[in-house]
Design an enzyme around this catalytic site. Structure first.
Site, PDB file in Angstrom:
ATOM      1  N   SER A 216      40.750  37.422  47.170  1.00 52.84           N
ATOM      2  CA  SER A 216      41.988  36.903  46.479  1.00 52.84           C
ATOM      3  C   SER A 216      43.224  36.905  47.320  1.00 52.84           C
ATOM      4  O   SER A 216      43.156  37.440  48.647  1.00 52.84           O
ATOM      5  CB  SER A 216      42.426  38.164  45.291  1.00 52.84           C
ATOM      6  OG  SER A 216      41.173  38.084  44.327  1.00 52.84           O
ATOM      7  N   SER A 254      38.209  34.289  43.569  1.00 49.46           N
ATOM      8  CA  SER A 254      39.602  34.481  44.166  1.00 49.46           C
ATOM      9  C   SER A 254      40.667  34.329  42.840  1.00 49.46           C
ATOM     10  O   SER A 254      40.752  33.490  42.088  1.00 49.46           O
ATOM     11  CB  SER A 254      39.790  33.293  45.253  1.00 49.46           C
ATOM     12  OG  SER A 254      41.079  33.721  46.188  1.00 49.46           O
ATOM     13  N   ASP A 256      44.327  34.103  43.080  1.00 53.50           N
ATOM     14  CA  ASP A 256      45.396  33.704  44.185  1.00 53.50           C
ATOM     15  C   ASP A 256      46.732  33.370  43.198  1.00 53.50           C
ATOM     16  O   ASP A 256      46.704  32.412  42.308  1.00 53.50           O
ATOM     17  CB  ASP A 256      45.110  32.336  44.792  1.00 53.50           C
ATOM     18  CG  ASP A 256      43.819  32.234  45.316  1.00 53.50           C
ATOM     19  OD1 ASP A 256      43.460  33.447  45.969  1.00 53.50           O
ATOM     20  OD2 ASP A 256      42.966  31.330  45.365  1.00 53.50           O
TER      21      ASP A 256
END
Length: 318
Positions: A216, A254, A256
């Site tokens: 991340s 992830s 983000d």
């Protein structure tokens, strides 16, 4: 052992816009950063606090989500109202709720009349190098990060919320950078912890993959430009886009996120004038991400896992 160095000191210049005096998020007037680090054999984690002046009265803000596999406490109210009303804190995934609670305590102690507050706390998963299930963050760690926040150059690499993170096959951590414009400053701070192939000024630098869970990235963009919440959302999206410039593969696991805020409450920008702000954001984010790598050091942590620092000689050839 190599000495941690910022990427600009290694001869790598990102973009064309000039950095601020510190080349950091703290170049934005009224923005301070404080950090608490926990580092032992099996614990590598911590807290990073971004504390802007005037948060208690609400500052224009926005959140951009590149991939929503994360625990960004407080994000829906920022979307709804277009303001932040607390400092922005970063930590490890399973500690995010303890950090939010400790932030509330710190805020309530300073405002005896408050009955509703929206703490903003982000995270990345540092479980590859830290025993994340122990959730070692205490209120004292959080309060120390807040109380020691300063306008000096923030520490980078294996500190605060970046103590146990990895990115692009190497040890990463906290990174920061800034760009100055005629109308103001844009500063960025990142907590880098994502997969892909490290790319420096367009050149891939392959690494042995790090088998880390929860890839991340948290990006905090601060400015004193007179932008409204909608325009800050556009700025925040450019910060997420900049991850691709350093080689992120934006993997399905992830989380983000970019949070953008301004300390200027008098929005006066026309959308047609945003191009320099977009460029400043992408350049500062790209450089902050690279700094998070070049300022990190090789770390061995939980269960003997090791994440190695990126060799600086590879970057000096760019």
């Amino acid at each position: 052992m190599q000495t941690p160095r910022r990427v600009r000191d290694l001869g790598v210049t990102v973009g064309t816009l000039p950095p601020g005096p510190l080349n950091a998020i703290t170049d934005v007037p009224g923005v301070r950063v404080g950090q608490t680090t926990i580092s032992s054999d099996d614990l590598h984690t911590g807290v990073t606090a971004i504390v802007p002046d005037g948060y208690a009265d609400g500052l224009p803000a926005a959140v951009a989500v590149g991939n929503g596999y994360g625990k960004l406490v407080g994000s829906t109210q920022v979307d709804e109202l277009g303001v932040i009303e607390t400092p922005v804190l970063l930590t490890g995934t399973l500690s995010v709720f303890r950090v939010a609670d400790a932030l509330l305590t710190w805020l309530l102690d300073r405002d005896p009349k408050a009955t509703s507050l929206n703490p903003v706390v982000g995270e990345t998963n540092d479980g590859h190098l830290s025993d994340i299930r122990r959730r070692p963050i205490t209120p004292e760690h959080v309060h120390t990060a807040l109380d020691t926040a300063s306008s000096e150059l923030p520490a980078e690499g294996c500190v605060g919320a970046g103590t146990g993170t990895t990115a692009l096959g190497f040890k990463a951590g906290i990174g920061t950078a800034s760009r100055t414009l005629d109308s103001g400053t844009i500063g960025v701070l990142v907590q880098a912890n994502f997969s892909g192939t490290l790319t420096v000024l367009g050149t891939p630098i392959p690494a042995q993959p790090v088998d880390a869970d929860g890839n991340s990235c948290m990006i905090v963009v601060a400015t004193d430009l007179p932008l409204d919440a909608r325009q800050l959302g556009r700025v925040a999206r450019r910060a997420v886009f900049a991850m691709g410039r350093v080689g992120s593969d934006f993997s399905p696991g992830s989380g983000d996120y970019a949070i953008a805020f301004t300390t200027n409450r008098t929005p006066a920008f026309a959308d047609r004038d945003l191009r320099p702000a977009f460029q400043a954001t992408t350049e500062a984010t790209e450089e902050a991400l690279l700094n998070s790598l070049t300022m990190a050091t090789t770390t061995t942590g939980h269960r003997g896992h090791t994440a190695r620092a990126v060799p600086h000689d590879l970057l000096r050839l760019r």
